[in-house]
Design a protein around this motif. Structure first.
Motif, short mmCIF file in Angstrom:
data_model
loop_
_atom_site.label_atom_id
_atom_site.label_comp_id
_atom_site.label_asym_id
_atom_site.label_seq_id
_atom_site.Cartn_x
_atom_site.Cartn_y
_atom_site.Cartn_z
N SER A 17 97.64 46.12 -19.60
CA SER A 17 96.65 47.19 -19.85
C SER A 17 95.12 46.81 -20.09
CB SER A 17 97.27 47.76 -21.10
OG SER A 17 98.50 48.33 -20.89
N LYS A 71 91.96 48.28 -17.88
CA LYS A 71 90.84 48.83 -18.86
C LYS A 71 89.54 47.97 -18.31
CE LYS A 71 89.41 49.23 -23.63
NZ LYS A 71 89.42 49.22 -24.90
N GLU A 114 89.54 57.55 -20.67
CA GLU A 114 90.28 58.46 -21.58
C GLU A 114 91.34 58.31 -22.18
OE1 GLU A 114 90.30 62.70 -22.82
OE2 GLU A 114 88.69 61.47 -21.80
N ARG A 115 92.30 57.63 -21.49
CA ARG A 115 93.40 56.78 -22.25
C ARG A 115 94.32 56.21 -21.31
NH1 ARG A 115 95.25 62.49 -21.52
NH2 ARG A 115 96.92 62.73 -20.14
N GLU A 140 98.37 54.30 -20.98
CA GLU A 140 99.75 54.26 -21.60
C GLU A 140 100.62 53.49 -20.52
OE1 GLU A 140 100.62 59.00 -20.81
OE2 GLU A 140 99.46 58.28 -22.70
#
Length: 282
Positions: A230, A234, A245-246, A248
């Protein structure tokens, strides 16, 4: 003689049952013709790619040409969990357009990068007030997509994700589902997404999660994979100019022991151009 006729009849029945199972099962799309009806161009691309592989050529995305039909059979139609993802992006885009006062004025323009045989592109094109385009660099998969009854073939292009053949600020959504984990370094491709997105455009990206890097054969040829953590994803998005924004995790819809990272990022710019000029081509 009678015995041989019985064996022949039994063989025909088995062949018919196999074709019925393959081409009418829920995991496959009924609007795509069976392989026996694929056009000559599809077979030309497949045979050419097989010859290149046999000669020892480096195999990356080219294996999708060789195994286009196998890939379609394995992946089939959109699964419910995948539809939740794509619908979530659609809802977010409509909400953001409503905030900008653009809902109902201009079609939402979408590019499906790495569209494959078109299962997501078909979904996008079925939505109202959406102008959806698809690109891929596998000629075999694109030929399957062009034969679907639920896709506009005029909105499919053979294109490299690192050199998209569209003008700057052309799209409201860039949708890239399970494509960039075939790139050893996706920064250039992310830069292309940033270029073709309009200000406040949405970038959806889904890649495999983990630390694997190498070749795998999962039933559709020997493919290169690079998994991401992750934080890596990012960093890549931020380095390309996007705002997160997100991010997951998403479980594999096919029941394999694989996790995916789903990221939604926004193209923010400080100097917004006149909105009307962004839609002058529609």
């Amino acid at each position: 003689m009678i015995k041989s006729k019985k064996v022949y009849i039994l063989f025909i029945i088995l062949i018919f049952q196999y074709q019925t199972l393959v081409f009418s099962s829920p995991g496959n799309h009924s609007s795509l013709r069976p392989p026996s009806q694929f056009n000559e161009q599809t077979h030309v691309f497949i045979e050419r790619s097989r010859a290149e592989n046999a000669s020892g050529a480096t195999v990356t995305m080219g294996t999708y040409d060789v195994h286009a039909i196998d890939f379609f059979r394995i992946r089939g139609n959109i699964r419910p969990s995948e539809e939740e993802l794509v619908n979530g992006v659609f809802v977010l885009a409509k909400q953001r357009r409503e905030m900008q006062g653009l809902n109902g004025i201009h079609p939402l323009r979408v590019i499906d990068i790495g569209m494959g045989y078109g299962k997501f592109l078909a979904w996008w094109q079925a939505q109202s007030n959406v102008d959806a385009w698809g690109v891929d660099n596998s000629a075999g998969l694109l030929n399957l997509a062009r034969q679907r009854s639920d896709i506009d073939p005029e909105k499919i292009r053979y294109s490299n994700a690192e050199a998209l053949e569209f003008q700057d600020a052309s799209f409201d959504i860039a949708f890239a589902h399970t494509i960039y984990h075939h790139f050893d370094d996706p920064l250039k491709a992310f830069g292309e997404v940033f270029r073709v997105l309009r200000p406040n455009g949405i970038f959806y990206v889904c890649v495999r999660c983990g630390d694997f890097r190498g070749y795998r054969n999962e039933g559709a040829g020997n493919m290169f994979y690079r998994y991401y953590e992750s934080e890596e994803m990012k960093t890549l998005l931020l380095s390309s100019g996007f705002q997160i924004e997100r991010i997951e995790l998403f479980s594999d819809p096919y029941g394999r022991q694989i996790d995916f990272i789903v990221a939604i990022a926004i193209k923010h710019t400080f100097n917004l151009p006149n909105i009307s000029t962004l839609y002058s081509d529609l």
